[in-house]
Design an enzyme around this catalytic site. Structure first.
Site, PDB file in Angstrom:
ATOM      1  N   LYS A  50     -21.824 -41.139 -36.246  1.00  0.00           N
ATOM      2  CA  LYS A  50     -20.719 -42.101 -36.266  1.00  0.00           C
ATOM      3  C   LYS A  50     -20.609 -42.888 -34.962  1.00  0.00           C
ATOM      4  CE  LYS A  50     -15.954 -42.730 -37.567  1.00  0.00           C
ATOM      5  NZ  LYS A  50     -14.869 -42.245 -38.433  1.00  0.00           N
ATOM      6  N   PHE A  85     -17.008 -30.796 -39.103  1.00  0.00           N
ATOM      7  CA  PHE A  85     -16.550 -31.188 -40.436  1.00  0.00           C
ATOM      8  C   PHE A  85     -17.533 -32.180 -41.059  1.00  0.00           C
ATOM      9  CE2 PHE A  85     -14.020 -34.076 -43.187  1.00  0.00           C
ATOM     10  CZ  PHE A  85     -13.805 -33.156 -44.200  1.00  0.00           C
ATOM     11  N   GLN A  86     -17.942 -31.893 -42.256  1.00  0.00           N
ATOM     12  CA  GLN A  86     -18.890 -32.720 -43.015  1.00  0.00           C
ATOM     13  C   GLN A  86     -20.205 -32.939 -42.278  1.00  0.00           C
ATOM     14  OE1 GLN A  86     -16.779 -36.173 -44.657  1.00  0.00           O
ATOM     15  NE2 GLN A  86     -16.327 -34.879 -46.444  1.00  0.00           N
ATOM     16  N   MET A 110     -36.073 -30.577 -75.329  1.00  0.00           N
ATOM     17  CA  MET A 110     -37.417 -30.233 -74.874  1.00  0.00           C
ATOM     18  C   MET A 110     -37.519 -28.742 -74.542  1.00  0.00           C
ATOM     19  SD  MET A 110     -40.429 -31.178 -74.494  1.00  0.00           S
ATOM     20  CE  MET A 110     -40.809 -32.904 -74.190  1.00  0.00           C
ATOM     21  N   GLU A 118     -23.079 -40.243 -55.302  1.00  0.00           N
ATOM     22  CA  GLU A 118     -24.190 -40.689 -54.459  1.00  0.00           C
ATOM     23  C   GLU A 118     -25.548 -40.533 -55.141  1.00  0.00           C
ATOM     24  OE1 GLU A 118     -21.731 -38.774 -53.459  1.00  0.00           O
ATOM     25  OE2 GLU A 118     -20.831 -39.638 -51.653  1.00  0.00           O
TER      26      GLU A 118
END
Ligand SMILES: Cc1ncc(C[n+]2csc(CCOP(=O)(O)OP(=O)(O)O)c2C)c(N)n1
Ligand SMILES: [Mg+2]
Lengths: 554, 177
Positions: A161, A111-112, A468, A49
């Protein structure tokens, strides 16, 4: 007819004429993906993502249109976070959609479930949690409006959802009237006059142009102002491409790794005209030693930027393009003076330079990329030395051709951003100038580039170092190289494993040929592993906390 | 110096988190914050007391203004205004000292709102100075519990910090620049 929330979302994206969506599916966005299945909208499946957010961001920077990305709830959403913060710091218009657990499960550690609304409060221009499907279309309209107007920025919409499943009547609203959001576009006429007078009086003026010039599409106005008043122009990292760097009035970039002549000019000027720039600490160095002799005009769309870091004598709040148009009507033609002679002298005396020593110099690779692409490529970068060499040694002449994470400095940005840029501008050559450390942070997106047959080029300036950081350790930490010596994988094999073309170059004489060969590949990404002189440092350099006219040299 | 800001915000969930987050993130010092609905149910008003010099307060106002849910920010510090706090104080009160406590309550024009076997609960309103004074006066009796609201404030006379028809929102310092 009633539509589900998911269908409404898709309809809205169609209404907004979205051409590319970058995303990754999951449980909470199943309905949205199901609706996408029937839609002509183009969705690009990434491999992480974070890649979706950066690709949307690269798309936005390359095209000027808002980038769109989608992720599922919980881990999908949290994976977007770095991408949103990157876009926020650089004021890039994004609209991010996240799935969320159903409303009746919110707040129960379901959940999630992750509170992405709360998590992204400080890294979005605005965000929404939509709890009623009836609000969805309006929220999406507002999100696009907010992302793309005023000072642009990322906006996130969190959609439970059940909201994507429930039905509502679909009406796409007109541009919303938000009573708390009224960006000022025109500059105050009095301030415009004051600015014009200050320009007329100035004997040693300098324009300091930032990313705001690019986002407001004001490069042409900037060039007119500079040429009419004969004012030298330096840009920030974000402003690269806002003013042609091959123009006689160009000073290149200022700041920590800017040109000496840009930093000298700013230190000596009696009028500094800041346009769409925000006096970042990487630009100003020690703040009380920044432009100490100058009156400052600050043009910016965001009133909160005025006076945030430096005192400003003439503030002008407004859209950079409109303000410059107003200003152009009021200023008088200038002419060459001793000031310009002085600057020419600095330019001749202190050019950006490096020394050849038989090994591949990263600066040489960047110059060769410039030549092979005739200066026409879109360059994305990773972060570190590679980013600074790209900025210093590629001559940028057009806006939206230098795409780099400036404010946040996000390693792993360049490859997914190149994917977004290539999708947004399919006809162009897109190069990611990369470091061996950074490229590994989103290397999985090679799979995305292969899947969509994107001919992006990745040029790894491979020093087997977190270069760097090593440079800072060498200079400021007595050479104690704590955990910066990294060994990478075999990048050629890695590229091939993904289905891309892999090449390795170890000799300076082969650099050109490899690049030319890469340019011939049109149907898949090419990765070139340039084994460079690993101890090379980026110079000049303003030490942290130093004044910008006191630069370290190699 | 302390400034009193009155801030009109959209009556949305999350707006308090936005404002509070802004203050902590940017390191501004909130002395108090009071929030409640206004005469217009879609708008809430926050009264925020914040410590800082002029430069800090200017940034605070601008950063607040930048929030989409913030409709209007007014710094009323320098203007004539009424401000009030409310305090509830539960103080030890044996029958032997009740008379004395009631006298204090009277002096401050406060009220006794509840009586326990060994305590009195006192309600007082006033500006900060008065609230501090009554607290000081009751301390010798031993304060058991104290709850205090943040400051709320309103301009005097027929001047307003409200938005007309919800339409005169942010002018974003237009007058200034
Ligand atoms: C995500 C992230 N982690 C850590 C850093 C700190 N950092 C800045 S530059 C750098 C080294 C980058 O190494 P490499 O990609 O090989 O580039 P080089 O400097 O060698 O060109 C690191 C670790 C960062 N900018 N971003
Ligand atoms: Mg490296």
């Amino acid at each position: 007819m009633k539509l589900s929330g998911a269908q409404i979302l898709v309809k809205c994206l169609e209404e907004e004429k979205v051409e590319a969506i970058f995303g990754y599916p999951g449980g909470a966005v199943l309905d949205i993906y199901d609706a996408l299945y029937d839609s002509p909208l183009k969705h690009y499946l990434v491999r992480h993502e974070q890649g979706a957010a950066h690709a949307a961001d690269g798309y936005a920077r390359a095209t000027g249109r808002p980038g769109v990305c989608i992720a599922t709830s919980g881990p999908g959403a949290t994976n977007l976070v770095t991408g949103l913060a990157t876009a926020y710091m650089d004021s890039i218009p994004l609209v991010a959609f996240t799935g969320q657990v159903a409303t009746h499960l919110l707040g129960r550690d379901s959940f999630q479930e992750a509170d992405i609304y709360g998590i992204t409060l400080p890294i979005t221009k605005h965000n929404f949690l939509v709890k009623d499907v009836k609000d969805l279309a309006r929220v999406i309209k507002e999100a696009f409006h907010l992302a793309t107007t005023g000072r642009p920025g990322p906006v996130l919409i969190d959609i439970p959802k059940d909201v994507s499943q429930k039905k509502a009547k679909f009406d796409y609203p007109e541009v919303p009237r938000l009573r708390g959001y009224r960006p000022v576009l025109d500059g105050h006429p009095e301030k415009i006059s004051e600015a014009a007078a200050a320009i007329a009086e100035a004997r040693r003026p300098v324009i300091y142009a930032g990313g705001g010039v690019i986002s407001s599409g004001a490069s042409e106005e900037l060039r007119q102002l500079a040429e009419l008043c004969v004012i030298p122009v330096t840009t920030t990292l974000m402003g690269k491409g806002a003013f042609p760097e091959n123009h006689p009035l160009s000073l290149g970039m200022l700041g920590m790794h800017g040109t000496k002549y840009a930093n000298y000019a700013v230190s000596e000027c009696d009028l500094l005209i800041a346009i769409g720039a925000r006096f970042d600490d990487r630009v100003t160095g020690r703040i009380d030693a920044f432009a100490p002799k100058a009156r400052i005009i600050h043009i910016d769309i965001d009133p909160a930027e005025i006076g945030k870091n430096v005192r400003v004598d003439i503030p002008i709040v407004g859209d950079v393009k409109r303000v410059l148009q107003q200003l152009l009507k009021r200023v008088q033609a200038g002419m060459e003076t001793e000031w310009h002679a002085k600057i020419r002298e600095w330019k001749e005396k202190y050019p950006l330079k490096y020394e050849q020593n038989g090994k591949i110099k990263p600066q040489f690779v960047v110059e060769q990329i410039y030549e092979v692409t005739k200066g026409e490529a879109i360059i994305t970068t990773e972060v570190g030395q590679n980013q600074m060499w790209a900025a210093q040694f590629y001559t940028f002449t057009k806006p939206r051709t230098f795409i780099s994470s400036g404010g946040l400095g996000t390693m792993g940005y360049g490859l997914p951003a190149a994917i977004g840029a290539q999708i947004g501008r399919p006809g162009e050559t897109v190069f990611d100038i990369a470091g061996d450390g950074s490229i590994q942070m989103n290397i999985q997106e090679l799979a995305t580039a292969v899947a969509y047959k994107l001919p992006i080029k990745v040029a790894i300036l491979n020093n087997n170092y977190l270069g760097m950081v090593r440079q800072w350790q060498e200079i400021f930490y007595n050479g104690r190289l704590a955990y910066t010596d990294i060994s990478g994988p075999d990048f050629v094999k890695l590229a091939e494993a993904y289905g891309a073309v892999g090449m390795r170059v170890t000799e300076p004489k082969d650099v050109r040929r490899a690049l030319e060969e890469a340019m011939q590949v049109k149907d898949r990404p090419v990765l070139i592993d340039f084994i460079i002189d690993r101890e090379e440092n980026v110079f000049p350099m303003v030490p942290p906390g130093g004044a910008i006219n006191e630069m370290l040299e190699g | 110096m302390r400034h009193t800001l009155t801030v009109l915000v959209e009556n949305n969930p999350g707006v308090l988190a936005r404002v509070a987050g802004l203050f902590s993130r940017r390191g501004y010092n909130i002395d108090s914050l009071a929030v409640g609905r206004t005469e217009n149910p879609t708008i809430s008003r926050m009264t925020i007391v914040v410590e800082g010099d002029d430069k800090v307060i200017e940034q605070v106002s601008k950063q607040l203004n930048k929030l989409i849910d913030v409709i209007k920010v007014s710094d009323i510090t320098a203007e004539e205004h009424v401000d009030r706090e409310l305090v509830l104080i539960k103080v030890n009160a044996d029958p032997s000292v009740r008379g004395e406590i009631m006298q204090i309550v009277e002096i401050f024009r406060a009220r006794i709102v509840d009586i326990g076997r060994k305590t009195l609960t006192i309600e007082a309103t006033g500006d900060e100075g008065k609230i501090n004074a009554i607290i000081e006066s009751l301390k010798p009796f031993r304060i058991r519990e104290l709850v205090r609201t943040g400051k709320i404030a309103m301009l005097r006379g027929s001047r307003f910090t409200t938005v007309e028809n919800g339409d005169e929102g942010k002018e974003n310092n237009k007058d200034e620049y």
